[in-house]
Structure formats: structure tokens, C-alpha cells
Design a protein around this motif. Structure first.
Motif, PDB file in Angstrom:
ATOM      1  N   LEU A  30      34.348 -12.292 -17.334  1.00 63.20           N
ATOM      2  CA  LEU A  30      33.752 -12.168 -18.667  1.00 63.20           C
ATOM      3  C   LEU A  30      32.501 -13.041 -18.748  1.00 63.20           C
ATOM      4  O   LEU A  30      32.523 -14.190 -18.311  1.00 63.20           O
ATOM      5  N   ILE A  31      31.432 -12.483 -19.299  1.00 63.90           N
ATOM      6  CA  ILE A  31      30.219 -13.286 -19.501  1.00 63.90           C
ATOM      7  C   ILE A  31      29.964 -13.403 -20.993  1.00 63.90           C
ATOM      8  O   ILE A  31      29.993 -12.404 -21.721  1.00 63.90           O
ATOM      9  N   THR A  32      29.768 -14.631 -21.455  1.00 66.00           N
ATOM     10  CA  THR A  32      29.495 -14.835 -22.889  1.00 66.00           C
ATOM     11  C   THR A  32      28.236 -15.686 -23.050  1.00 66.00           C
ATOM     12  O   THR A  32      27.796 -16.340 -22.113  1.00 66.00           O
ATOM     13  N   VAL A  65      28.580 -22.128 -15.505  1.00 67.39           N
ATOM     14  CA  VAL A  65      27.359 -21.969 -16.307  1.00 67.39           C
ATOM     15  C   VAL A  65      26.325 -21.282 -15.413  1.00 67.39           C
ATOM     16  O   VAL A  65      25.974 -21.790 -14.342  1.00 67.39           O
ATOM     17  N   LEU A  66      25.869 -20.111 -15.834  1.00 67.68           N
ATOM     18  CA  LEU A  66      24.939 -19.323 -15.029  1.00 67.68           C
ATOM     19  C   LEU A  66      23.508 -19.862 -15.200  1.00 67.68           C
ATOM     20  O   LEU A  66      23.233 -20.595 -16.167  1.00 67.68           O
ATOM     21  N   PRO A  67      22.613 -19.501 -14.292  1.00 67.33           N
ATOM     22  CA  PRO A  67      21.240 -20.042 -14.385  1.00 67.33           C
ATOM     23  C   PRO A  67      20.577 -19.773 -15.736  1.00 67.33           C
ATOM     24  O   PRO A  67      19.772 -20.567 -16.206  1.00 67.33           O
ATOM     25  N   ASP A  68      20.932 -18.672 -16.407  1.00 67.61           N
ATOM     26  CA  ASP A  68      20.318 -18.399 -17.718  1.00 67.61           C
ATOM     27  C   ASP A  68      21.073 -19.062 -18.868  1.00 67.61           C
ATOM     28  O   ASP A  68      20.792 -18.804 -20.037  1.00 67.61           O
ATOM     29  N   GLY A  69      22.038 -19.906 -18.543  1.00 68.63           N
ATOM     30  CA  GLY A  69      22.764 -20.651 -19.576  1.00 68.63           C
ATOM     31  C   GLY A  69      23.991 -19.919 -20.105  1.00 68.63           C
ATOM     32  O   GLY A  69      24.791 -20.497 -20.847  1.00 68.63           O
ATOM     33  N   LYS A  70      24.153 -18.641 -19.731  1.00 71.13           N
ATOM     34  CA  LYS A  70      25.369 -17.937 -20.158  1.00 71.13           C
ATOM     35  C   LYS A  70      26.571 -18.475 -19.376  1.00 71.13           C
ATOM     36  O   LYS A  70      26.403 -19.175 -18.374  1.00 71.13           O
ATOM     37  N   LEU A  71      27.757 -18.107 -19.835  1.00 71.23           N
ATOM     38  CA  LEU A  71      28.981 -18.597 -19.200  1.00 71.23           C
ATOM     39  C   LEU A  71      29.688 -17.446 -18.501  1.00 71.23           C
ATOM     40  O   LEU A  71      29.797 -16.351 -19.071  1.00 71.23           O
ATOM     41  N   GLU A  72      30.167 -17.691 -17.292  1.00 68.83           N
ATOM     42  CA  GLU A  72      31.013 -16.689 -16.635  1.00 68.83           C
ATOM     43  C   GLU A  72      32.415 -17.257 -16.469  1.00 68.83           C
ATOM     44  O   GLU A  72      32.596 -18.346 -15.912  1.00 68.83           O
ATOM     45  N   GLY A  73      33.398 -16.505 -16.925  1.00 69.32           N
ATOM     46  CA  GLY A  73      34.784 -16.937 -16.780  1.00 69.32           C
ATOM     47  C   GLY A  73      35.379 -16.413 -15.493  1.00 69.32           C
ATOM     48  O   GLY A  73      35.070 -15.304 -15.051  1.00 69.32           O
ATOM     49  N   GLY A  74      36.250 -17.201 -14.898  1.00 67.79           N
ATOM     50  CA  GLY A  74      37.056 -16.740 -13.777  1.00 67.79           C
ATOM     51  C   GLY A  74      38.505 -16.901 -14.189  1.00 67.79           C
ATOM     52  O   GLY A  74      38.983 -18.027 -14.340  1.00 67.79           O
ATOM     53  N   PRO A 105      43.680 -13.408 -11.409  1.00 65.52           N
ATOM     54  CA  PRO A 105      44.444 -12.152 -11.509  1.00 65.52           C
ATOM     55  C   PRO A 105      45.878 -12.290 -11.020  1.00 65.52           C
ATOM     56  O   PRO A 105      46.659 -11.350 -11.131  1.00 65.52           O
ATOM     57  N   ARG A 106      46.264 -13.451 -10.504  1.00 70.31           N
ATOM     58  CA  ARG A 106      47.650 -13.634 -10.066  1.00 70.31           C
ATOM     59  C   ARG A 106      48.592 -13.821 -11.249  1.00 70.31           C
ATOM     60  O   ARG A 106      49.801 -13.846 -11.072  1.00 70.31           O
ATOM     61  N   GLY A 107      48.017 -13.999 -12.448  1.00 70.06           N
ATOM     62  CA  GLY A 107      48.839 -14.166 -13.645  1.00 70.06           C
ATOM     63  C   GLY A 107      48.318 -13.305 -14.774  1.00 70.06           C
ATOM     64  O   GLY A 107      47.540 -12.374 -14.564  1.00 70.06           O
ATOM     65  N   ASP A 108      48.734 -13.635 -15.999  1.00 74.53           N
ATOM     66  CA  ASP A 108      48.245 -12.916 -17.189  1.00 74.53           C
ATOM     67  C   ASP A 108      46.988 -13.595 -17.737  1.00 74.53           C
ATOM     68  O   ASP A 108      46.604 -13.365 -18.883  1.00 74.53           O
ATOM     69  N   ASP A 109      46.380 -14.426 -16.945  1.00 76.34           N
ATOM     70  CA  ASP A 109      45.280 -15.278 -17.388  1.00 76.34           C
ATOM     71  C   ASP A 109      44.142 -14.463 -17.996  1.00 76.34           C
ATOM     72  O   ASP A 109      43.862 -13.358 -17.545  1.00 76.34           O
ATOM     73  N   ALA A 110      43.490 -15.054 -18.997  1.00 77.90           N
ATOM     74  CA  ALA A 110      42.448 -14.305 -19.705  1.00 77.90           C
ATOM     75  C   ALA A 110      41.333 -15.223 -20.160  1.00 77.90           C
ATOM     76  O   ALA A 110      41.574 -16.342 -20.619  1.00 77.90           O
ATOM     77  N   ALA A 111      40.106 -14.701 -20.047  1.00 80.65           N
ATOM     78  CA  ALA A 111      38.931 -15.391 -20.589  1.00 80.65           C
ATOM     79  C   ALA A 111      38.613 -14.754 -21.926  1.00 80.65           C
ATOM     80  O   ALA A 111      38.578 -13.527 -22.049  1.00 80.65           O
ATOM     81  N   VAL A 112      38.399 -15.588 -22.940  1.00 78.65           N
ATOM     82  CA  VAL A 112      38.012 -15.089 -24.262  1.00 78.65           C
ATOM     83  C   VAL A 112      36.860 -15.966 -24.739  1.00 78.65           C
ATOM     84  O   VAL A 112      36.884 -17.183 -24.547  1.00 78.65           O
ATOM     85  N   GLY A 113      35.856 -15.350 -25.334  1.00 78.74           N
ATOM     86  CA  GLY A 113      34.747 -16.161 -25.827  1.00 78.74           C
ATOM     87  C   GLY A 113      33.742 -15.307 -26.556  1.00 78.74           C
ATOM     88  O   GLY A 113      34.003 -14.154 -26.865  1.00 78.74           O
ATOM     89  N   TYR A 114      32.593 -15.893 -26.830  1.00 76.31           N
ATOM     90  CA  TYR A 114      31.575 -15.139 -27.559  1.00 76.31           C
ATOM     91  C   TYR A 114      30.199 -15.689 -27.239  1.00 76.31           C
ATOM     92  O   TYR A 114      30.093 -16.759 -26.634  1.00 76.31           O
TER      93      TYR A 114
END
Ligand code: DON
Length: 556
Positions: free
Chosen positions: A25-27, A535-544, A547-556
Motif C-alpha cells: 500500500l502506498i499512502t 519512506v519513498l524518495p518522494d516522501g510517500k509511504l510504502e507499507g510492507g 502475507p504469512r498472516g492476516d497483516d494489513a497496511a491501512v493509511g491515507y
């Protein structure tokens, strides 16, 4: 080894393939990545309401205690690493402590043999929980919105109920027997045949959370909740007392700070071994040619570094309040280079021929991790645990939460492998009031003085090597955050002298080459659930999100 397999089974099946060009997810502004989508949503909603990363961490922690009972907790402990947008850093230790009437031999019989399961299941397995005090301390120093707002979402989830994921339904079902065996008053609300989508309610836990909402620390460590914990302990021949609970203290610690290839690495100090061991690993491979991801060259080098670092861990690391941990010596670049001076590219070192480093000074599945970045640029990395899945399996009757089995993280007998196959000695022997050594490695990286990565994972002894690999995957193998998290993992911990790998993590050719170098390889089920933010070069965020669990990235 049987025990390690058990932990890995709890994590469910997953084959480790990295889809090409996979990004998470990228926010634009803010993100929470945790082990459960509902908990990530709770944390993200707090950020949207104007809360900071610490507010969101507290809300996420309480939500996980409800929706992710296998590891989320108020009956356990953990560590929090905070980096504020001005670059200031704080680390909070809310690790459990040994009850005051614990002793070095409490898990041994009269012939000095370890009594099976005593340190892992049932009432004697628990250390004094630290999570609630940890959240209170974090809030007192950094909280910006009302305490009530941070806990209410967890209370609502507990009292109104929420749908179980398939993993959680399976986890509860496979523990039915444990829940009946290790509880004096069987938790009937838990012991059912659950299906994915079933609504589960944690009514007693909801009321315990209300007491914490209304009374803060005292809502857990004193009054009704404390009385219920002690009554539970007394019914099950545990030793935790009202005094133990009342005296529990979380501590702000000096962070472990180091560098790797010009990046600043901020992590957790003792009683976690994670920060020191991670820094040692990074120092041991820095400047050396790694080769391709999971190639023979990379895995041989990393294994040899891991072998040396875990040997140090077994001897030198324990609660620094009780044992003189040679922190500076272990972090010294020259020391770690020296440890690698006999590294050979053509043959492995045998663990039996390798001991911990010697210093002049020497005498003196289940955990969960979440990563948060807020819109102000503050970051929080939290790993928290009950230790094994559902901890000691003991639900505090009337208070509705699971107790940890963290006492097993002590070295319960010198050289005797714990749940994760780790061995230890005097540094990590049981003493009243002492904290058991941890591998939890909540970590934050800075690049050019700016926030770069927030990372951590569960996985017992494999935590340190999973964080190590995730960092290298991004820095050295140019992976996206999600690819770095999804990539197949490989682990060595000095003893047993084996390279453990997840299915698909090593090619056939590389396996054969590693065997030629003298290594023994063993496949394991999936382990670790790394939840990270880049934190990506343009300042956006990438979540990791793992997938081995129910893990989830949520953001805005
Ligand atoms: O503190 C530790 O190192 C362990 N109690 C962590 C346990 C853990 O990560 C279990 N998860 N799979």
C-alpha cells in the motif's frame, strides 16, 4: 526443535515467493501496518482524528489485545521505539518481570532436570505483565488526544464482537484442549468450534479495558483486575502477588544506535538482545560483497555472521539491570570485524568450535509487531508478545485476557534450549524482579537525517535475522518494502548448527553449494510476520504487510 516446529505451525501455511514488482500500500501521509486489519484501522482512524504515532500505537496495541488474542495482549509485554519528527529518539521497555518469589531453580525437579512444560504453560509460566504500564508511560510522555478515545475502540470491539479470520478461528480451535487443561475455570466462551466469520465477543476483557480506561494504570495493577489476576494465580499454584503487580515498572531505556552504510539504525537495548544483535550482524557484513539475494555467497556470509552473534547473545546478554552486559564492547566495529577475521569463503565454521567473544569487562508463535508513521513525520515501532501462541493458555477468569508464558525466555537451566532452541547461561538466569532476555527488535532507520524505515517482526529467535534480512533486502537487493517483507527467509542461530530456510527461499543449486561449504540445511514452515513502512524518495509511504498472516497496511 520439536518446539520450534510447533511455533511455526501456528503461523499457518505460506509459500515464500516474491511476486515481481510487488509494492505494498502506498499512502501520502500516514500509515499503520499491524497483524490485523481491524487493529490497523483503529490506529489509522486515531491518526485521522489528529492523534500522533504514539496515540495510534496505544490504540493499536489495545485493539490487538482484542482482535488478535494469539499475541496481542494486555497480559504480556514488549518494547517501543519512537522517533519524533525532530529526530529525537526514545525507547520504552515494558518487558515482563520475574515475580519476586521466583528462583533460578523453579523449573527444575530435585534431580536438577527441567520439568516439562512448566515454564511454557499454566500459571507458573507468566512474568508480571508490562503492556498496560507501557501504554500508560508512553501516553504520559507523548500522548496528545484523550486516553478514553485511545481505548474505546478496543472496548467496542470486545463488547460488540467482531468476525474471526480463518487463521484466528483455526488457532482457537487447535487450542481447545490447552484452554481446558491449563485453566482452573475453563473459559467456556473460547472453547467452541469456531469458523471464519463467526462473531466473537470478549465481554470480561471489555470490562477490564473499561477499568483501564477509567483508572489508567490502577485499572490493571490494582483494584479488581489485580485481585482477579492474583485469585487466578492462587487457584493454579502460580506465584504472582498483588505486590508484584503494584510494583511493576516500565522503563525508558537508552536506545541502541548504530550505523550501516551511512544509515542510522535505532533499536532496542537490553533486556532485548535485538538491537545489539542486529547492529552486530550489520557490522559483520558491512563492506563485504553480499552477492545476489539468497545466493550461496550471501547466505554463507550471513550465516557465519549469525553464528558468531548468537554465540555472543547466549553468553553476554541478559537484563542489564541485573547483569553487566558489555554493550559498548559488543557494538564496537573493530570487535565485530575481529569476530569475522577467520571467516572463510570456502568453508563454514563449526558452532562447537566457536564460543562467545571474551571481554576484559565480562564479569562485572507468539508475538506481534506494528509499525506506524503519522502525518507529522513521527514514527513508532512496537513489538509486543505473550511469547507462545495464546501465551500460557491461562485466561484470567473474570478479567477475560490471556497471560504470557514469558518466563521461558529466561535460561531456565544453563545450556537447556528454550522454546525457540536458544541457549543461555548466567546472564539470563532467573532472579526475582529481573526481566527475561528477548529477541524482539523494533527498529527505525534514518537516511540523511530523515525517517527511512520502520520495521520489526515476531518469530522468537528468528526475529533478529528476519529484521536483518528485511533491511538488507531493501538496501542491498533493491526490493520494495513489500517484496522485502514477502521474500523467503533463512536463519542460523549458532546452536543448533543448521541453516533453517522457508520453502522456496533457496534454490536447489545454492542449497547444494551451501552443503559443499559444510552447512547443514533444514526446511522450516513459515515464520515471522514483518510489518514495515518505507519512506519513498518522494516522501510517500510504502507499507510492507507480511502475507504469512492476516497483516494489513491501512493509511491515507
Ligand atoms: O521476547 C522474545 O524474544 C520472545 N518471547 C518472542 C516470541 C515470539 O516472537 C513468538 N512469535 N512467533
Amino acid at each position: 526443535m520439536k518446539k520450534i516446529k510447533y511455533v511455526l505451525l501456528v503461523l499457518g501455511a505460506y509459500a515464500c515467493n516474491i511476486p515481481a514488482n510487488e509494492t505494498g500500500l502506498i499512502t501520502e501521509k500516514a500509515m499503520v501496518v499491524s497483524a490485523h486489519p481491524l487493529a490497523s484501522q483503529v490506529g489509522s482512524a486515531i491518526l485521522k482524528q489528529g492523534g500522533n504515532a504514539i496515540d495510534a500505537a496505544i490504540a493499536t496495541q489495545f485493539a490487538l489485545a482484542v482482535v488478535y488474542p494469539v499475541a496481542g495482549n494486555i497480559g504480556g509485554g514488549g518494547f517501543m521505539v519512537i522517533r519524533m519528527s525532530d529526530g529525537s529518539v526514545n525507547t520504552l521497555d515494558f518487558r515482563e518481570k520475574a515475580p519476586m518469589s521466583s528462583s533460578e531453580t523453579m523449573y527444575l525437579d530435585s534431580a536438577n532436570n527441567v520439568i516439562e512444560n512448566l515454564s511454557t504453560r499454566g500459571h507458573l509460566a507468566s512474568g508480571v505483565p508490562g503492556s498496560v504500564e507501557g501504554m500508560v508511560k508512553a501516553y504520559e510522555n507523548f500522548g496528545t488526544i484523550s486516553w478514553v478515545e485511545l481505548i474505546q475502540p478496543a472496548i467496542d470491539l470486545a463488547l460488540n464482537g467482531f468476525p474471526l479470520t480463518e487463521r484466528e478461528a483455526n488457532g482457537l480451535n487447535s487450542n481447545q484442549k490447552n484452554f481446558s487443561t491449563y485453566n482452573t475455570l475453563a473459559p467456556d466462551f473460547l472453547i467452541r468450534d469456531w469458523k471464519a466469520g463467526d462473531t466473537i465477543r470478549w465481554i470480561d476483557l471489555g470490562h477490564t479495558l473499561e477499568r483501564i480506561r477509567d483508572n489508567g494504570r490502577a485499572g490493571f495493577y490494582e483494584g479488581e483486575t489485580a485481585a482477579l489476576i492474583v485469585e487466578e494465580m492462587q487457584r493454579g499454584n502460580g506465584i504472582m502477588t498483588l505486590e508484584d503487580l503494584k510494583n511493576y515498572d516500565a522503563q525508558w531505556r537508552t536506545p541502541i544506535i548504530g550505523s550501516y552504510e551511512g544509515l542510522k539504525v535505532i533499536s532496542m537495548s537490553p533486556p532485548s538482545s535485538g538491537g545489539i544483535a542486529l547492529m552486530q550482524l550489520l557490522k559483520s557484513v558491512e563492506g563485504r560483497e553480499l552477492g545476489d539475494h539468497n545466493s550461496t555467497q550471501a547466505l554463507h556470509l550471513m550465516t557465519e555472521a549469525e553464528r558468531r552473534v548468537y554465540a555472543d547473545r547466549a553468553t553476554h546478554l541478559g537484563d542489564a539491570d541485573y547483569y553487566n552486559v558489555p554493550v559498548e564492547e559488543l557494538l564496537d566495529s573493530a570487535y565485530n570485524m575481529g569476530r569475522m577475521s577467520d571467516f572463510s569463503t570456502t568453508a563454514k565454521t563449526h558452532s562447537d568450535s566457536l564460543a562467545a567473544g571474551v571481554f576484559a569487562l565480562a564479569e562485572s508463535e507468539q508475538t506481534t509487531h506494528f509499525s506506524i508513521v503519522d502525518p507529522f513525520g513521527n514514527a513508532v515501532s512496537v513489538t509486543t508478545t505473550l511469547n507462545g501462541g495464546y501465551g500460557s493458555k491461562v485466561v484470567v477468569a473474570g478479567a477475560g485476557f490471556l497471560m504470557n508464558n514469558e518466563m521461558d525466555d529466561f535460561s531456565i537451566k544453563p545450556g537447556f534450549p528454550n522454546y525457540y532452541g536458544l541457549v543461555g547461561g548466567r546472564a539470563n538466569a532467573i532472579e526475582p524482579g529481573k526481566r527475561m532476555l528477548s529477541s524482539m527488535t523494533p527498529t527505525i532507520l534514518e537516511k540523511d537525517n530523515q525517517l527511512f524505515m520502520v520495521v520489526g517482526t515476531p518469530g522468537g529467535s528468528t526475529i533478529i535475522t528476519s529484521v536483518f534480512q528485511t533491511i538488507l533486502n531493501v538496501l542491498e537487493h533493491d526490493m520494495t518494502m513489500q517484496q522485502a517483507v514477502s521474500a523467503g527467509r533463512v536463519h542460523h542461530q549458532w546452536k543448533p548448527d543448521k541453516i533453517f530456510y522457508q520453502e522456496g527461499a533457496i534454490s536447489k543449486d545454492d542449497s547444494l553449494s551451501l552443503v559443499k561449504l559444510g552447512h547443514e540445511l533444514q526446511q522450516r514452515g513459515p515464520y515471522g510476520k514483518v510489518d514495515a513502512i518505507l519512506v519513498l524518495p518522494d516522501g510517500k509511504l510504502e507499507g510492507g504487510a507480511d502475507p504469512r498472516g492476516d497483516d494489513a497496511a491501512v493509511g491515507y
